[in-house]
Design a protein around this motif. Structure first.
Motif, PDB file in Angstrom:
ATOM      1  N   GLY A   1     -11.234  42.720  -9.732  1.00 43.46           N
ATOM      2  CA  GLY A   1     -10.255  41.990  -8.742  1.00 43.46           C
ATOM      3  C   GLY A   1     -10.769  40.619  -8.287  1.00 43.46           C
ATOM      4  N   CYS A   2     -10.304  39.644  -9.008  1.00 44.78           N
ATOM      5  CA  CYS A   2     -10.621  38.204  -8.964  1.00 44.78           C
ATOM      6  C   CYS A   2      -9.632  37.953  -7.506  1.00 44.78           C
ATOM      7  N   GLN A   3      -8.466  38.186  -7.414  1.00 46.96           N
ATOM      8  CA  GLN A   3      -7.998  37.855  -6.371  1.00 46.96           C
ATOM      9  C   GLN A   3      -8.326  38.617  -5.124  1.00 46.96           C
ATOM     10  N   THR A   4      -8.933  39.685  -5.078  1.00 49.53           N
ATOM     11  CA  THR A   4      -9.213  40.475  -3.909  1.00 49.53           C
ATOM     12  C   THR A   4     -10.611  39.695  -3.395  1.00 49.53           C
ATOM     13  N   LEU A   5     -11.439  39.214  -4.507  1.00 51.92           N
ATOM     14  CA  LEU A   5     -12.495  38.313  -4.048  1.00 51.92           C
ATOM     15  C   LEU A   5     -12.284  37.010  -3.326  1.00 51.92           C
ATOM     16  N   GLU A   6     -11.250  36.528  -3.775  1.00 50.31           N
ATOM     17  CA  GLU A   6     -10.623  35.155  -3.387  1.00 50.31           C
ATOM     18  C   GLU A   6     -10.108  35.484  -1.951  1.00 50.31           C
ATOM     19  N   THR A   7      -9.632  36.389  -1.575  1.00 52.30           N
ATOM     20  CA  THR A   7      -8.714  36.638  -0.309  1.00 52.30           C
ATOM     21  C   THR A   7      -9.318  37.693   0.772  1.00 52.30           C
ATOM     22  N   ASP A   8     -10.167  38.503   0.244  1.00 53.56           N
ATOM     23  CA  ASP A   8     -10.875  39.386   1.139  1.00 53.56           C
ATOM     24  C   ASP A   8     -11.634  38.863   2.166  1.00 53.56           C
ATOM     25  N   ALA A   9     -11.470  38.970   3.608  1.00 56.84           N
ATOM     26  CA  ALA A   9     -11.950  38.595   4.458  1.00 56.84           C
ATOM     27  C   ALA A   9     -13.409  38.848   4.763  1.00 56.84           C
ATOM     28  N   ASP A  10     -13.743  40.154   4.136  1.00 56.74           N
ATOM     29  CA  ASP A  10     -15.189  40.570   4.241  1.00 56.74           C
ATOM     30  C   ASP A  10     -16.231  39.711   3.469  1.00 56.74           C
TER      31      ASP A  10
ATOM     32  N   ASP B   1     -15.872  36.352   3.970  1.00 58.93           N
ATOM     33  CA  ASP B   1     -15.897  34.944   4.517  1.00 58.93           C
ATOM     34  C   ASP B   1     -17.272  34.341   4.688  1.00 58.93           C
ATOM     35  N   ALA B   2     -18.355  34.986   5.181  1.00 59.11           N
ATOM     36  CA  ALA B   2     -19.521  34.669   5.360  1.00 59.11           C
ATOM     37  C   ALA B   2     -20.335  34.099   4.464  1.00 59.11           C
ATOM     38  N   LEU B   3     -19.839  34.636   3.259  1.00 60.56           N
ATOM     39  CA  LEU B   3     -20.743  34.373   1.900  1.00 60.56           C
ATOM     40  C   LEU B   3     -19.967  33.375   0.785  1.00 60.56           C
ATOM     41  N   ARG B   4     -18.779  33.066   1.343  1.00 57.80           N
ATOM     42  CA  ARG B   4     -17.921  32.228   0.299  1.00 57.80           C
ATOM     43  C   ARG B   4     -18.627  31.077  -0.545  1.00 57.80           C
ATOM     44  N   ALA B   5     -19.467  30.450   0.480  1.00 61.31           N
ATOM     45  CA  ALA B   5     -20.288  29.178  -0.110  1.00 61.31           C
ATOM     46  C   ALA B   5     -21.366  29.391  -0.695  1.00 61.31           C
ATOM     47  N   HIS B   6     -21.916  30.755  -0.546  1.00 57.42           N
ATOM     48  CA  HIS B   6     -23.280  31.320  -1.255  1.00 57.42           C
ATOM     49  C   HIS B   6     -22.980  30.920  -2.976  1.00 57.42           C
ATOM     50  N   ASP B   7     -24.160  30.436  -3.426  1.00 60.04           N
ATOM     51  CA  ASP B   7     -24.097  30.004  -4.752  1.00 60.04           C
ATOM     52  C   ASP B   7     -24.077  31.455  -5.800  1.00 60.04           C
ATOM     53  N   GLY B   8     -24.676  32.642  -5.011  1.00 62.05           N
ATOM     54  CA  GLY B   8     -24.519  33.798  -5.552  1.00 62.05           C
ATOM     55  C   GLY B   8     -23.252  34.445  -5.709  1.00 62.05           C
ATOM     56  N   PHE B   9     -22.337  34.261  -4.828  1.00 59.36           N
ATOM     57  CA  PHE B   9     -21.184  34.756  -4.566  1.00 59.36           C
ATOM     58  C   PHE B   9     -20.296  33.916  -5.540  1.00 59.36           C
ATOM     59  N   GLN B  10     -20.473  32.665  -5.444  1.00 55.58           N
ATOM     60  CA  GLN B  10     -19.622  31.958  -6.399  1.00 55.58           C
ATOM     61  C   GLN B  10     -19.823  32.166  -7.855  1.00 55.58           C
ATOM     62  N   ARG B  11     -21.040  32.488  -8.276  1.00 53.69           N
ATOM     63  CA  ARG B  11     -21.334  32.785  -9.680  1.00 53.69           C
ATOM     64  C   ARG B  11     -20.753  34.402  -9.771  1.00 53.69           C
TER      65      ARG B  11
END
Length: 131
Positions: free
Chosen positions: A101-110, A112-122
């Motif tokens: 779920g690419c779109q889910t990862l982009e929009t799921d507010a759960d 939000d705290a990790l959006r800028a985290h390198d691991g999340f971006q990877r």
């Protein structure tokens, strides 16, 4: 099944406490009902009871191991409970087991705290490039 469907409808109307009550009734009638614990967990999350939500989602994991929907929800709850590294590991497991779920990862507010985290971006790049 009707009680469960009624619970889903209540959840869509943001009536989380009422939906949770119906999901609990479904569990009492049929503890093996598919994804009943994770649905209760999502309602608890919406009601601000994140630790209880995580406990129920983990219970669902025991019933449905390697289910990417369950793993994804556990990952979200771990993130919301500040357990970021563990949440990313669980998200990677969900992806390995079929979450796409690419779109889910982009929009799921759960997340939000990790959006800028390198691991999340990877992890997000991995999912989005595969789709």
């Amino acid at each position: 099944v009707r009680l469960f469907d009624d619970g889903r409808r209540l959840a869509e109307e943001n009536r989380f406490a009422a939906a949770l009550e119906l999901f609990r009734r479904v569990e009492a009638l049929n503890p093996d009902f598919p994804l009943i614990y994770v649905n209760q967990a999502v309602m608890l999350k919406e009601l601000g009871e994140r630790e209880k939500a995580l406990e129920l989602a983990r219970k669902q994991e025991g019933v449905r191991p390697r289910d990417p929907r369950v793993e994804y929800n556990v990952a979200c709850l771990l993130a919301l409970n500040g357990r970021h590294d563990e949440s990313l590991r669980k998200l990677e497991m969900a992806i390995a087991d079929g979450f796409a779920g690419c779109q889910t990862l982009e929009t799921d507010a759960d997340w939000d705290a990790l959006r800028a985290h390198d691991g999340f971006q990877r992890v997000k790049r991995t999912v989005c490039q595969a789709n």
